[in-house]
Each structure stands twice: as structure tokens, then as C-alpha cells.
Design a protein around this motif. Structure first.
Motif, PDB file in Angstrom:
ATOM      1  N   CYS A 269      -4.687  12.144   6.832  1.00 56.34           N
ATOM      2  CA  CYS A 269      -3.973  12.700   7.988  1.00 56.34           C
ATOM      3  C   CYS A 269      -3.640  11.612   9.007  1.00 56.34           C
ATOM      4  O   CYS A 269      -2.561  11.621   9.611  1.00 56.34           O
TER       5      CYS A 269
ATOM      6  N   VAL B 271      -9.714  13.860   4.034  1.00 57.74           N
ATOM      7  CA  VAL B 271      -8.721  14.586   4.832  1.00 57.74           C
ATOM      8  C   VAL B 271      -8.423  13.824   6.117  1.00 57.74           C
ATOM      9  O   VAL B 271      -7.252  13.655   6.508  1.00 57.74           O
ATOM     10  N   CYS B 272      -9.450  13.346   6.781  1.00 61.66           N
ATOM     11  CA  CYS B 272      -9.262  12.609   8.038  1.00 61.66           C
ATOM     12  C   CYS B 272      -8.463  11.326   7.811  1.00 61.66           C
ATOM     13  O   CYS B 272      -7.586  10.975   8.610  1.00 61.66           O
TER      14      CYS B 272
ATOM     15  N   PRO C  64      -8.049  17.582  10.208  1.00 63.57           N
ATOM     16  CA  PRO C  64      -9.313  16.843  10.380  1.00 63.57           C
ATOM     17  C   PRO C  64     -10.373  17.627  11.152  1.00 63.57           C
ATOM     18  O   PRO C  64     -11.555  17.604  10.780  1.00 63.57           O
TER      19      PRO C  64
ATOM     20  N   SER D  29      -9.430  14.549  -1.651  1.00 57.42           N
ATOM     21  CA  SER D  29      -9.783  15.683  -0.790  1.00 57.42           C
ATOM     22  C   SER D  29      -9.641  17.005  -1.536  1.00 57.42           C
ATOM     23  O   SER D  29     -10.516  17.883  -1.444  1.00 57.42           O
TER      24      SER D  29
ATOM     25  N   THR E  39      -1.625  17.259  11.303  1.00 58.51           N
ATOM     26  CA  THR E  39      -2.473  16.066  11.275  1.00 58.51           C
ATOM     27  C   THR E  39      -3.623  16.126  12.274  1.00 58.51           C
ATOM     28  O   THR E  39      -4.566  15.321  12.188  1.00 58.51           O
TER      29      THR E  39
ATOM     30  N   SER F 116     -11.784  20.257   8.885  1.00 62.05           N
ATOM     31  CA  SER F 116     -12.612  19.690   7.817  1.00 62.05           C
ATOM     32  C   SER F 116     -14.012  19.350   8.325  1.00 62.05           C
ATOM     33  O   SER F 116     -15.008  19.560   7.616  1.00 62.05           O
TER      34      SER F 116
ATOM     35  N   ASN G 241      -5.104  22.591   3.436  1.00 58.05           N
ATOM     36  CA  ASN G 241      -5.045  21.264   2.828  1.00 58.05           C
ATOM     37  C   ASN G 241      -4.073  21.226   1.653  1.00 58.05           C
ATOM     38  O   ASN G 241      -3.199  20.355   1.574  1.00 58.05           O
TER      39      ASN G 241
END
Length: 490
Positions: free
Chosen positions: A357, A353-354, A452, A397, A448, A455, A262
Motif C-alpha cells: 500500500c 499489506v502495509c 494497512p 498478503s 492505501t 490489517s 485486499n
């Protein structure tokens, strides 16, 4: 001075030192590969075009190796000594760009990797010596929130120097031919701009040397970590090696890898991708806007914004209370529910993060992290508002993932806190090194998609570790109560 006030002073000074060294490091990470690429284009024999990525890989390789020995060095030194050395290394790295030399560049990169390992171990140990079980989460948050202001200060430095050094971009009505020529190239950095940025970053990092030297050394009463040295160098090294394969820390491996991937992506790879996108050439304030958004995300997360959202998610997941009732109770519950520095914060970090991305995926050319490109994105073009939103979620994040890792490391192995800090950072550095080493050949969509998924997996595994830790603390508390009762009876 009351003990709590003393703890707050120590946490604030540590955070200010972090702010000073990270102003230069974080801001320079945003532009490092682009700066190196600009130097290469003017003088190809002077440096490789991908030396920015490889230099960061060297930093984290040195960081990873040093993590193995850092706890042993701590046992023959002090946390303050490690922090001062780290501040010196953070000062030397940007200083080398005043008169760029490839040999000094890689030497200072190795030194910076060592200093980074010393900094995070020294920071964790210093916080443990100046915190109790009841105040560790609060002190970590205070330290990080002060330190994370570095991104906003860095944004001001980047914007100010850019406004002085970059020529005004002509409009279509003024000179369409010159504007068309300008957009044929990625964002480039002049020698004058590089020197001014380097001088500013070095000056800020030098303030950390003074700050760390002035921090109090005395531990607080009932601290998580005693200042007394319990092991020698060799004994501590053996303890670190055994901690590397500790089942409790192996369970945190996905979390530490997520943290490494990350931070590598949002701190260096994605900013490079934006600078390498030729359609962004007119957006000369990308690093400043990006730094400002990330800084706000970091600080607001630490000051309670994330906690309040997390409280709603936590209650929805653990009760049948209606959404309306949860909304009314958010503020009060966020202050009363124990453990908000762990599970809820991790959920917010994974969701952030999701989100970022997804936004990066639809707005960035797939080959942008690897080379300057005229390729279009799959949906929308980037602009300052979108860049700010992406960086805001990047900051959230990073704050959440770093925060939960710092807290869980202080709790999961109470007898080996220094070693657990070092080992998790070693895993983190290995992930960063891998990212940077392969960055010249990895397209955008790999990042990308992987981030996710990682995470989400890390969140579920982290929940298990937290539950086990809570059970362990409960048993320890019960045993201590039994011992106290026996002493009273006697």
C-alpha cells in the motif's frame, strides 16, 4: 496407497483444478474494467464504461447471497458436485467475451458468483474430508501453492497474446508525433485481443471440469469432516443462520473484511488504476508482469518463504534470544513450532499489506482507479521493476490472509465447519461487493490508508481468536483423555 499419499493426491488435484479456473478469473480480473472501458469507447451504447466494476459487484453480491444457502445445498449434494458446477460457471464467464452481449455478461456474472460460493465451500469441505487435524495446515498449503501457479500461467498467456495483438510502439527517433499521440490515451484492448484472451481463459477453465470430475470421493480415516450427511436442507439452513451471528465468527469479521478489501484492491482496482494511467500506455505488459509477481509471491509464501520469516518474528516476540541466534535457528524452528499456519503467517500478511500500500500510494495517481488520467504520482513513476515488487507483496498478503482464514475456519467451530466456511466467505463477499460498487467514486488514498489500518487491527483480534481456539482444543483433548482412562479402568 498410504493414507498420507492419498491425502497429497487429493490436495494436489484440488489445487490443479483451482489453477485451471483461476487462470481465467484472476487474469481477467486484472483487465476486466479496462476491457469494458475499451468496448465502451468503441461503442458507448453497447455497455456502460464502469460495467467492469459493476459486473464484479454483481459477482460478489450473488456470491454473498449464495453463501447463506450453500451449506444447505452441500447437505443434499456433495463437495465434488459443487466443484464441477463452479468450474462450469468459471468457463462460461470468459466465454461471453467472444461475442460480447451485456445481458449475457451480467447473467454469467450472477452464475459466476454462485459458482464461486460453491467452489470455496466445496474446496473447504473436500479438504476437511481428506485431512486430519495433523495434516490440515499442510494440505491447505499444498492445494493453495499448486492453485496459485495460475497467476504465472496467466502471465504467460497475457504476455503471449499481447505480443501477437498489440502493435509495436514507435521510438522517439522513429516517429515522435505518433508516440506522443499514443501516450495521450490509456491502455486499450482491441476486439481481436479480447477474443483471443477469452478463448484461452475459457479453455483453461474447461480443464477444471474434467479434473474435479476425476477427483477421489472417499474420505480418509479420522478426517476433520465426515462425508455422512448429518442434517437436511432446512436444518442446515437454520444452522447457517445461527452461525452468522456466532460470537466466534463475529470475532473473525475484521479478518474476513480485510480479505475482501485486499483481494478487491490488488486483483482488480489497482491493475485498473495502472491501465488508466496514461503515462503507462507504453507499458503494454503490465498485466503479465503484475500476474507473474503476484504468482511468485503466492507460491513462495506457500512453499515456506513466509514461514521462515515468520519464525524469526515469532521468536523475537516471545523470547530474549538474540537476533543472531534467531537467524541461526530459523530453519530448524520453522519446522518444529506448532501453529505456524496461524499467528506468524498473519503477521507477514499484515506487513505485506502495509508495504504494498505504501508503494502504491507514492507511485499511482490518486484518481487513476476512477477514470483514465494524465495526473502525476506524488513521488515516483511506475515501471516494470516497481510493478513486479508491488505485485510480489500483493501475492504474499493474499496467500497469508487466505491461508489463515482457511485454517482457523476448520478449527474454530468443529461441529459447523461447512457453515463457518460459508459465513466467513459471505462476509468476504460483502466486503468485495462494497469495494467494487463504490470503486468508480473512491480515490486511491482511501484504499492505501484503510487497508494497512485494517490489517493491523485484524492481526490483534486474530491473535485473540487463535488463543481461545488453542484453549478450547486443550480442554477437548483433556476430556477425551479422561474418557479413555475411564474406559480402561472399566
Amino acid at each position: 496407497m498410504k493414507q498420507r499419499n492419498f491425502e497429497l493426491l487429493c490436495a494436489a488435484m484440488l489445487g490443479f483444478g483451482q489453477l485451471c479456473i483461476m487462470v481465467g478469473y484472476d487474469s481477467e480480473s486484472f483487465i476486466l474494467e479496462s476491457v469494458i472501458h475499451s468496448i465502451h469507447e468503441r461503442n458507448p451504447e453497447k455497455v456502460s464504461q464502469y460495467a467492469g466494476y459493476y459486473g464484479q459487484a454483481v459477482i460478489f453480491a450473488a456470491y454473498m447471497i449464495t453463501c447463506l444457502f450453500a451449506p444447505s445445498i452441500l447437505h443434499i449434494s456433495t463437495s465434488k458436485s459443487l466443484l464441477i458446477f463452479s468450474a462450469v460457471s468459471y468457463t462460461l464467464f470468459p466465454l461471453g467475451f467472444l461475442f460480447f452481449n451485456i445481458y449475457f455478461y451480467f447473467f454469467s456474472a450472477v452464475l459466476l458468483g454462485i459458482g464461486t460460493a460453491f467452489y470455496y465451500l466445496g474446496m473447504g469441505n473436500y479438504l476437511s474430508q481428506h485431512s486430519t487435524r495433523e495434516t490440515i495446515e499442510s494440505n491447505v498449503s499444498i492445494s493453495w501453492s499448486v492453485g496459485c501457479c495460475c497467476l504465472m500461467i496467466g502471465a504467460g498467456i497475457l504476455a503471449g497474446i499481447t505480443s501477437f495483438t498489440v502493435p509495436t510502439i514507435p521510438t522517439v527517433t522513429q516517429n515522435s508525433t505518433l508516440q506522443e499521440s499514443f501516450h495521450q490515451h490509456e491502455r486499450r484492448y482491441s476486439d481481436n485481443e479480447i477474443r483471443m484472451l477469452s478463448a484461452a481463459f475459457s479453455g483453461m477453465s474447461a480443464l477444471a471440469i474434467v479434473t474435479f470430475a476425476l477427483m477421489p470421493s472417499k474420505s480418509v480415516e479420522n478426517s476433520l469432516e465426515s462425508a455422512e450427511k448429518k442434517h437436511g436442507f432446512v436444518e442446515s439452513l437454520k444452522l447457517t443462520c445461527s452461525t452468522v451471528i456466532s460470537p466466534k465468527l463475529v470475532q473473525l469479521l475484521p479478518l474476513t473484511i480485510l480479505g475482501g478489501f485486499n483481494v478487491s484492491f490488488w486483483l482488480a482496482i489497482f491493475p485498473t488504476a495502472m491501465n488508466f494511467t496514461k503515462s503507462n500506455a507504453s507499458l503494454i505488459y503490465i498485466p503479465a508482469i503484475y500476474s507473474l509477481g503476484a504468482g511468485l509471491g503466492e507460491v513462495l509464501s506457500e512453499l515456506g518463504f513466509v514461514t521462515r520469516i515468520a519464525s524469526a518474528l515469532y521468536m523475537l516476540a516471545h523470547s530474549s534470544i538474540s537476533l543472531f541466534s534467531v537467524g541461526l535457528l530459523i530453519s530448524a524452528l520453522s519446522k518444529r513450532i506448532k501453529g505456524f499456519g496461524l499467528k506468524p503467517t498473519m503477521v507477514i500478511g499484515a506487513l505485506s499489506v502495509c508495504i504494498y500500500c505504501g508503494l502504491v500510494h507514492i507511485s499511482t495517481p490518486f484518481e487513476a482507479p476512477m477514470r483514465p488520467t494524465s495526473q502525476d504520482s506524488i513521488w515516483i513513476q511506475q515501471g516494470y521493476p516497481l510493478i513486479f515488487i508491488i505485485s510480489f507483496f500483493c501475492g504474499i498478503s493474499d496467500c497469508c490472509i487466505n491461508g489463515v482464514r482457511s485454517v482457523i475456519c476448520a478449527l474454530v467451530l468443529p461441529q459447523r465447519r461447512a457453515q463457518s466456511y460459508a459465513v466467513t466467505r459471505m462476509y468476504h463477499a460483502a466486503a468485495c461487493m462494497t469495494c467494487f460498487f463504490f470503486s468508480p467514486i473512491v480515490p486511491l488514498y482511501i484504499y492505501t490508508f484503510v487497508l494497512p489500518v485494517l490489517s493491523i487491527c485484524s492481526t490483534f483480534l486474530f491473535f485473540r481468536v487463535v488463543d481461545n481456539t488453542v484453549t478450547m482444543e486443550r480442554k477437548m483433548t483433556e476430556q477425551m483423555n479422561i474418557v479413555k482412562m475411564e474406559e480402561v479402568v472399566q
